[in-house]
Motif scaffolding. Structure first.
Motif, PDB file in Angstrom:
ATOM      1  N   PRO A  16       0.812  -1.226   0.000  1.00  0.00           N
ATOM      2  CA  PRO A  16       0.000   0.000   0.000  1.00  0.00           C
ATOM      3  C   PRO A  16       0.842   1.271   0.000  1.00  0.00           C
ATOM      4  CG  PRO A  16      -0.271  -1.241   2.059  1.00  0.00           C
ATOM      5  CD  PRO A  16       0.609  -2.061   1.184  1.00  0.00           C
ATOM      6  N   GLN A  17       2.018   1.208   0.598  1.00  0.00           N
ATOM      7  CA  GLN A  17       2.875   2.394   0.628  1.00  0.00           C
ATOM      8  C   GLN A  17       3.375   2.729  -0.787  1.00  0.00           C
ATOM      9  OE1 GLN A  17       5.904   1.871   3.606  1.00  0.00           O
ATOM     10  NE2 GLN A  17       6.313   4.073   3.768  1.00  0.00           N
ATOM     11  N   GLY A  18       3.781   1.704  -1.521  1.00  0.00           N
ATOM     12  CA  GLY A  18       4.191   1.910  -2.902  1.00  0.00           C
ATOM     13  C   GLY A  18       3.038   2.428  -3.751  1.00  0.00           C
ATOM     14  N   GLU A  19       1.861   1.881  -3.491  1.00  0.00           N
ATOM     15  CA  GLU A  19       0.679   2.306  -4.245  1.00  0.00           C
ATOM     16  C   GLU A  19       0.366   3.784  -3.965  1.00  0.00           C
ATOM     17  OE1 GLU A  19      -1.865   1.607  -7.118  1.00  0.00           O
ATOM     18  OE2 GLU A  19      -0.190   0.351  -6.471  1.00  0.00           O
ATOM     19  N   ALA A  20       0.528   4.191  -2.713  1.00  0.00           N
ATOM     20  CA  ALA A  20       0.302   5.594  -2.351  1.00  0.00           C
ATOM     21  C   ALA A  20       1.299   6.507  -3.057  1.00  0.00           C
ATOM     22  CB  ALA A  20       0.405   5.758  -0.834  1.00  0.00           C
ATOM     23  N   ILE A  21       2.550   6.058  -3.164  1.00  0.00           N
ATOM     24  CA  ILE A  21       3.567   6.851  -3.863  1.00  0.00           C
ATOM     25  C   ILE A  21       3.201   6.978  -5.343  1.00  0.00           C
ATOM     26  CG2 ILE A  21       5.976   6.885  -4.635  1.00  0.00           C
ATOM     27  CD1 ILE A  21       6.666   5.489  -1.959  1.00  0.00           C
ATOM     28  N   ARG A  22       2.772   5.863  -5.944  1.00  0.00           N
ATOM     29  CA  ARG A  22       2.400   5.876  -7.365  1.00  0.00           C
ATOM     30  C   ARG A  22       1.273   6.884  -7.591  1.00  0.00           C
ATOM     31  NH1 ARG A  22      -1.030   4.055 -10.789  1.00  0.00           N
ATOM     32  NH2 ARG A  22      -2.300   3.034  -9.206  1.00  0.00           N
ATOM     33  N   HIS A  23       0.299   6.858  -6.697  1.00  0.00           N
ATOM     34  CA  HIS A  23      -0.839   7.756  -6.823  1.00  0.00           C
ATOM     35  C   HIS A  23      -0.400   9.212  -6.673  1.00  0.00           C
ATOM     36  CE1 HIS A  23      -4.764   9.539  -5.533  1.00  0.00           C
ATOM     37  NE2 HIS A  23      -5.146   8.828  -6.579  1.00  0.00           N
ATOM     38  N   ALA A  24       0.471   9.465  -5.713  1.00  0.00           N
ATOM     39  CA  ALA A  24       0.945  10.837  -5.479  1.00  0.00           C
ATOM     40  C   ALA A  24       1.775  11.336  -6.661  1.00  0.00           C
ATOM     41  CB  ALA A  24       1.767  10.893  -4.194  1.00  0.00           C
ATOM     42  N   LEU A  25       2.581  10.460  -7.253  1.00  0.00           N
ATOM     43  CA  LEU A  25       3.378  10.864  -8.419  1.00  0.00           C
ATOM     44  C   LEU A  25       2.455  11.229  -9.579  1.00  0.00           C
ATOM     45  CD1 LEU A  25       6.300   8.262  -8.348  1.00  0.00           C
ATOM     46  CD2 LEU A  25       6.492  10.718  -7.946  1.00  0.00           C
ATOM     47  N   GLY A  26       1.412  10.431  -9.774  1.00  0.00           N
ATOM     48  CA  GLY A  26       0.432  10.750 -10.816  1.00  0.00           C
ATOM     49  C   GLY A  26      -0.189  12.120 -10.579  1.00  0.00           C
ATOM     50  N   GLY A  27      -0.530  12.391  -9.331  1.00  0.00           N
ATOM     51  CA  GLY A  27      -1.129  13.680  -8.988  1.00  0.00           C
ATOM     52  C   GLY A  27      -0.196  14.854  -9.211  1.00  0.00           C
ATOM     53  N   LEU A  28       1.104  14.594  -9.144  1.00  0.00           N
ATOM     54  CA  LEU A  28       2.096  15.663  -9.386  1.00  0.00           C
ATOM     55  C   LEU A  28       2.429  15.793 -10.868  1.00  0.00           C
ATOM     56  CD1 LEU A  28       4.564  15.138  -6.408  1.00  0.00           C
ATOM     57  CD2 LEU A  28       3.062  17.096  -6.779  1.00  0.00           C
ATOM     58  N   GLY A  29       1.788  14.993 -11.710  1.00  0.00           N
ATOM     59  CA  GLY A  29       1.991  15.137 -13.145  1.00  0.00           C
ATOM     60  C   GLY A  29       3.039  14.201 -13.735  1.00  0.00           C
ATOM     61  N   PHE A  30       3.553  13.261 -12.935  1.00  0.00           N
ATOM     62  CA  PHE A  30       4.503  12.300 -13.487  1.00  0.00           C
ATOM     63  C   PHE A  30       3.718  11.145 -14.093  1.00  0.00           C
ATOM     64  CE2 PHE A  30       7.063  14.380 -10.153  1.00  0.00           C
ATOM     65  CZ  PHE A  30       8.127  14.803 -10.917  1.00  0.00           C
ATOM     66  N   ALA A  31       3.486  11.227 -15.376  1.00  0.00           N
ATOM     67  CA  ALA A  31       2.776  10.141 -16.055  1.00  0.00           C
ATOM     68  C   ALA A  31       3.787   9.020 -16.351  1.00  0.00           C
ATOM     69  CB  ALA A  31       2.166  10.659 -17.340  1.00  0.00           C
ATOM     70  N   GLY A  32       3.282   7.869 -16.689  1.00  0.00           N
ATOM     71  CA  GLY A  32       4.172   6.801 -17.138  1.00  0.00           C
ATOM     72  C   GLY A  32       4.835   6.033 -16.015  1.00  0.00           C
ATOM     73  N   VAL A  33       4.344   6.183 -14.775  1.00  0.00           N
ATOM     74  CA  VAL A  33       4.848   5.352 -13.679  1.00  0.00           C
ATOM     75  C   VAL A  33       3.806   4.273 -13.446  1.00  0.00           C
ATOM     76  CG1 VAL A  33       5.602   5.286 -11.289  1.00  0.00           C
ATOM     77  CG2 VAL A  33       5.989   7.337 -12.657  1.00  0.00           C
ATOM     78  N   SER A  34       4.123   3.049 -13.878  1.00  0.00           N
ATOM     79  CA  SER A  34       3.091   2.020 -13.858  1.00  0.00           C
ATOM     80  C   SER A  34       3.112   1.185 -12.589  1.00  0.00           C
ATOM     81  CB  SER A  34       3.231   1.128 -15.092  1.00  0.00           C
ATOM     82  OG  SER A  34       4.521   0.574 -15.131  1.00  0.00           O
TER      83      SER A  34
END
Lengths: 79, 79
Positions: A16-34
């Motif tokens: 879940p911690q990794g998933e939260a980071i992925r979500h936060a990166l998406g919110g900051l505009g970093f697309a392409g982090v799968s």
């Protein structure tokens, strides 16, 4: 001698911690982090002078304290 | 493409978690561990295909979200 232990959740264990980071990166505009997985790294200063003996001792530390081997995998590097 | 980010407290910043591990290892009979530092490792699956571009993007992620650069240092590896 220095040893570096990297401890990650095993594949298939929910992170879940990794998933939260992925979500936060998406919110900051970093697309392409799968996918994101978060783990721990532990650096040890050891008195041992023999690399193979040190590696074996650090593996015992991982089994006994550092990693939860039910859900985590670890890798030991002597640096 | 996969990237691995290693985030450690800067030298000189107190690491109570590492200190607790050192103490616990001593209590378990592992002598000769003179110092322990704990950090984080984050593995990212990226869509980027150019290694240099990926490295630069991951560095921006570290500056913006992953690391607290006041007290932490980070290293990016493309794997």
């Amino acid at each position: 001698m220095k040893a570096r232990v990297t401890i990650m959740l095993k594949d298939g264990v929910l992170d879940p911690q990794g998933e939260a980071i992925r979500h936060a990166l998406g919110g900051l505009g970093f697309a392409g982090v799968s996918g994101v997985r978060q783990g721990k790294v532990i650096e040890l200063d050891l008195a041992a002078s023999d690399a193979e003996a040190a590696r074996a001792e650090v593996a015992r530390m991982c089994e006994g304290l550092l990693a939860n081997t039910v859900i985590e995998k670890y890798a030991v590097e002597i640096v």
